[in-house]
Design an enzyme around this catalytic site. Structure first.
Site, PDB file in Angstrom:
ATOM      1  N   ASN A   1      11.005 -56.541 -43.207  1.00  0.00           N
ATOM      2  CA  ASN A   1       9.985 -57.498 -43.667  1.00  0.00           C
ATOM      3  C   ASN A   1       8.889 -57.503 -42.617  1.00  0.00           C
ATOM      4  OD1 ASN A   1      11.830 -57.986 -45.652  1.00  0.00           O
ATOM      5  ND2 ASN A   1      12.264 -60.111 -45.105  1.00  0.00           N
TER       6      ASN A   1
ATOM      7  N   ARG B   1      13.198 -57.122 -56.108  1.00  0.00           N
ATOM      8  CA  ARG B   1      14.095 -57.770 -55.152  1.00  0.00           C
ATOM      9  C   ARG B   1      14.070 -59.272 -55.365  1.00  0.00           C
ATOM     10  NH1 ARG B   1      13.090 -59.529 -49.216  1.00  0.00           N
ATOM     11  NH2 ARG B   1      15.208 -60.149 -48.618  1.00  0.00           N
TER      12      ARG B   1
ATOM     13  N   HIS C   1      19.118 -66.110 -49.114  1.00  0.00           N
ATOM     14  CA  HIS C   1      17.707 -66.268 -48.728  1.00  0.00           C
ATOM     15  C   HIS C   1      17.452 -67.750 -48.478  1.00  0.00           C
ATOM     16  CE1 HIS C   1      13.564 -64.201 -48.980  1.00  0.00           C
ATOM     17  NE2 HIS C   1      13.347 -65.419 -48.507  1.00  0.00           N
TER      18      HIS C   1
ATOM     19  N   TYR D   1       4.832 -58.310 -41.594  1.00  0.00           N
ATOM     20  CA  TYR D   1       3.600 -59.022 -41.910  1.00  0.00           C
ATOM     21  C   TYR D   1       2.503 -58.758 -40.889  1.00  0.00           C
ATOM     22  CZ  TYR D   1       6.142 -61.255 -45.601  1.00  0.00           C
ATOM     23  OH  TYR D   1       6.875 -61.463 -46.752  1.00  0.00           O
TER      24      TYR D   1
ATOM     25  N   GLU E   1       9.786 -56.591 -47.631  1.00  0.00           N
ATOM     26  CA  GLU E   1       8.680 -57.555 -47.793  1.00  0.00           C
ATOM     27  C   GLU E   1       7.460 -57.066 -47.025  1.00  0.00           C
ATOM     28  OE1 GLU E   1       9.457 -61.662 -46.814  1.00  0.00           O
ATOM     29  OE2 GLU E   1      11.446 -61.605 -47.731  1.00  0.00           O
TER      30      GLU E   1
ATOM     31  N   GLU F   1      16.367 -62.200 -43.201  1.00  0.00           N
ATOM     32  CA  GLU F   1      15.720 -62.683 -41.971  1.00  0.00           C
ATOM     33  C   GLU F   1      16.589 -63.648 -41.158  1.00  0.00           C
ATOM     34  OE1 GLU F   1      11.912 -64.185 -43.124  1.00  0.00           O
ATOM     35  OE2 GLU F   1      11.156 -62.210 -43.647  1.00  0.00           O
TER      36      GLU F   1
HETATM   37  O1  LIG Z   1       6.137 -65.977 -45.164  1.00  0.00           O
HETATM   38  C1  LIG Z   1       6.179 -65.069 -46.221  1.00  0.00           C
HETATM   39  C2  LIG Z   1       7.629 -64.673 -46.489  1.00  0.00           C
HETATM   40  N1  LIG Z   1       8.238 -64.204 -45.255  1.00  0.00           N
HETATM   41  N2  LIG Z   1       9.579 -63.785 -45.385  1.00  0.00           N
HETATM   42  C3  LIG Z   1      10.476 -64.726 -46.097  1.00  0.00           C
HETATM   43  C4  LIG Z   1       9.849 -65.271 -47.363  1.00  0.00           C
HETATM   44  O2  LIG Z   1      10.702 -66.238 -47.948  1.00  0.00           O
HETATM   45  C5  LIG Z   1       8.463 -65.837 -47.055  1.00  0.00           C
HETATM   46  O3  LIG Z   1       7.880 -66.395 -48.219  1.00  0.00           O
END
Ligand SMILES: OC[C@H]1NNC[C@@H](O)[C@@H]1O
Ligand SMILES: [Ca+2]
Length: 453
Positions: free
Chosen positions: A298, A84, A128, A300, A358, A173
């Site tokens: 995404n 990706r 992005h 985390y 992600e 995002e």
């Molecule tokens: O913070 C880690 C990732 N989170 N989502 C968007 C990405 O561009 C970031 O690097």
């Protein structure tokens, strides 16, 4: 079980499951103005003193713009069957609209062709975060014209690469674009304006709908939306904390998914923004309905939330879980949250196809010794989250792939190069690549459980 044993679950993922890694243009490419490219808002932001830690910029980054062949070979050596990446809008349209820069299109066509030669499925993110500076000068995402700009840009890429790229993502995002760029101001273009942020969010949703429509008109069949999702667990069962968690859930997790699936915003948005929330008409809301062909998740971490009237605009604050492990971003390591959020999507939005677009972690890495970089914490994070993804599969979630963030240590926005998410180390001086233990673990997991290439 030795740390090197890939601990994927007993049941393997479905056939055709994608095992990938993710990156984005400004974070890895470097050479932001090469071959006719125009400046982006991140080029300008990073070159504004004080905006990025250590005043780091993406001028070189991972030098992927020159090393892309080596990086495709690296992906193949890891056994990835998918990758990706994002396209830098200002390489394609230096002024954001109008004249197309053929050299920019050629760069991405060569990259895609090299991926396909290695049996690696490209997943292309159209946006992005790197808006052409020329469009920001015309109002950027706050401009009523921005959805049209984006749909036109998308159409150029659909026509150039639609015969090679099958998986498309419109926006990465939208919440972070909105909150980071227009509410909190820590990301480009660095505004702090609640009313403007609500208008930007609305235009991003219109842009997603417009680019989805222009994609369908070009025969593109799989267009998704990638969203950052973060379970919000109340700190106590008090009504105040429950309400605070519900508000933050609406604010982070449903602000964009509810409109695209249901054509309406969460009720809490009016409460959160108060008089700053625009008075959208029924037809304006209905026009946002553009269910994606897949949801890019995404993930985390999660947040534990308590009510706090001083923490505006949501009136809720994260409570740090001091007894739990945290990454270098100070995000709690909480694999169960990945399972929870995937099951939540399944239940709320009718079990749509989902890719984890992600997932990964920044940790302080040790120096490599004799060609080995023992990033134990990142390896453990990867293993526990692959297991969490497998638990969601067992719950019947239509999970079709996993993309580790990130292939390479790269430019972590306002943190610059200080935060490293890579499965592969990039030397700060010569940008030499070195596969970390976490990368070796991922390669072994793919060999053992993957569909292979
Ligand atoms: O913070 C880690 C990732 N989170 N989502 C968007 C990405 O561009 C970031 O690097
Ligand atoms: Ca408020």
């Amino acid at each position: 079980m030795s740390e090197r044993t890939p601990a994927m679950p007993t049941d393997s993922p479905p056939n055709g499951f994608l095992w990938g890694a993710a990156t984005s243009a400004y974070q890895i490419e470097g050479s932001p103005l090469a071959d006719g490219a125009g400046p982006s808002i991140w080029h300008r932001f990073a070159h504004t003193p004080g905006r990025v830690l250590n005043d780091d910029t993406g001028d070189i980054a991972c030098d992927h713009y020159s090393r892309w062949r080596e990086d495709v070979a690296l992906m193949a050596s890891l056994g990835l069957n998918a990758y990706r990446f994002s396209v830098a809008w200002a390489r394609i349209l230096p002024e954001g609209t109008g004249r197309v820069n053929q050299a920019g299109l050629d760069f991405y066509r060569h990259l895609v062709d090299a991926l396909l030669e290695q049996g690696i499925e490209p997943m292309l993110t159209l946006y992005h975060w790197d808006l052409p500076e020329a469009l920001d000068a015309r109002g950027g995402w706050a401009s009523d014209a921005s959805p049209g700009w984006f749909a036109d840009y998308a159409q150029i890429l659909y026509r150039a690469l639609g015969d090679r790229v099958r998986l498309w993502i419109t926006l990465n995002e939208p919440w972070v674009i909105t909150a980071g760029g227009y509410l909190y101001g820590d990301l480009a273009p660095g505004h702090c304006n609640p009313r403007e942020s609500a208008i930007v969010a609305h235009n991003l949703l219109r842009a997603h709908a417009a680019a989805s429509a222009s994609g369908r008109a070009e025969g593109i069949e799989r267009i998704g939306l990638a969203v950052n999702l973060e379970p919000q667990d109340p700190a106590s069962d008090s009504p105040e904390d429950q309400d605070a968690a519900a508000r933050r859930d609406a604010f982070i997790n449903r602000w964009f998914l509810d409109p695209v699936f249901f054509g309406r915003y969460p009720a809490q948005m009016q409460t959160i923004f108060g008089t700053d929330w625009p008075d959208f008409s029924a037809s304006e809301l209905d026009a946002l309905r553009a269910p994606p062909d897949f949801v890019g998740v995404n993930y985390y971490s999660r947040s534990v939330v308590r009510a706090d009237p001083t923490a505006q605009p949501v009136g809720a604050r994260r409570v740090r879980q001091d007894t739990r492990p945290h990454t270098a971003m100070d995000w709690e390591v909480h694999p169960q949250g990945l399972t929870d959020i995937l099951v939540w999507i399944q239940g709320r939005y009718g079990n749509p196809p989902v890719y984890i677009t992600e997932n990964g972690a920044a940790f302080e890495d040790p120096q490599p010794v004799a060609g080995r970089l023992r990033d134990r914490e990142r390896l453990a994070y990867l293993r526990s989250h692959l297991r969490a993804a497998s638990r969601a599969l067992r719950r019947g979630v239509d999970l079709r792939g996993y993309f580790a963030w990130s292939l390479l240590d790269n430019f972590e926005w306002s943190y610059g190069y200080a935060k490293r998410f890579g499965l592969v180390r990039v030397d700060p001086v010569d940008r030499q690549r070195l596969i970390k233990d976490s990368g070796r673990f991922y390669r072994d997991a793919i060999r053992r459980y993957g569909g292979g290439r």
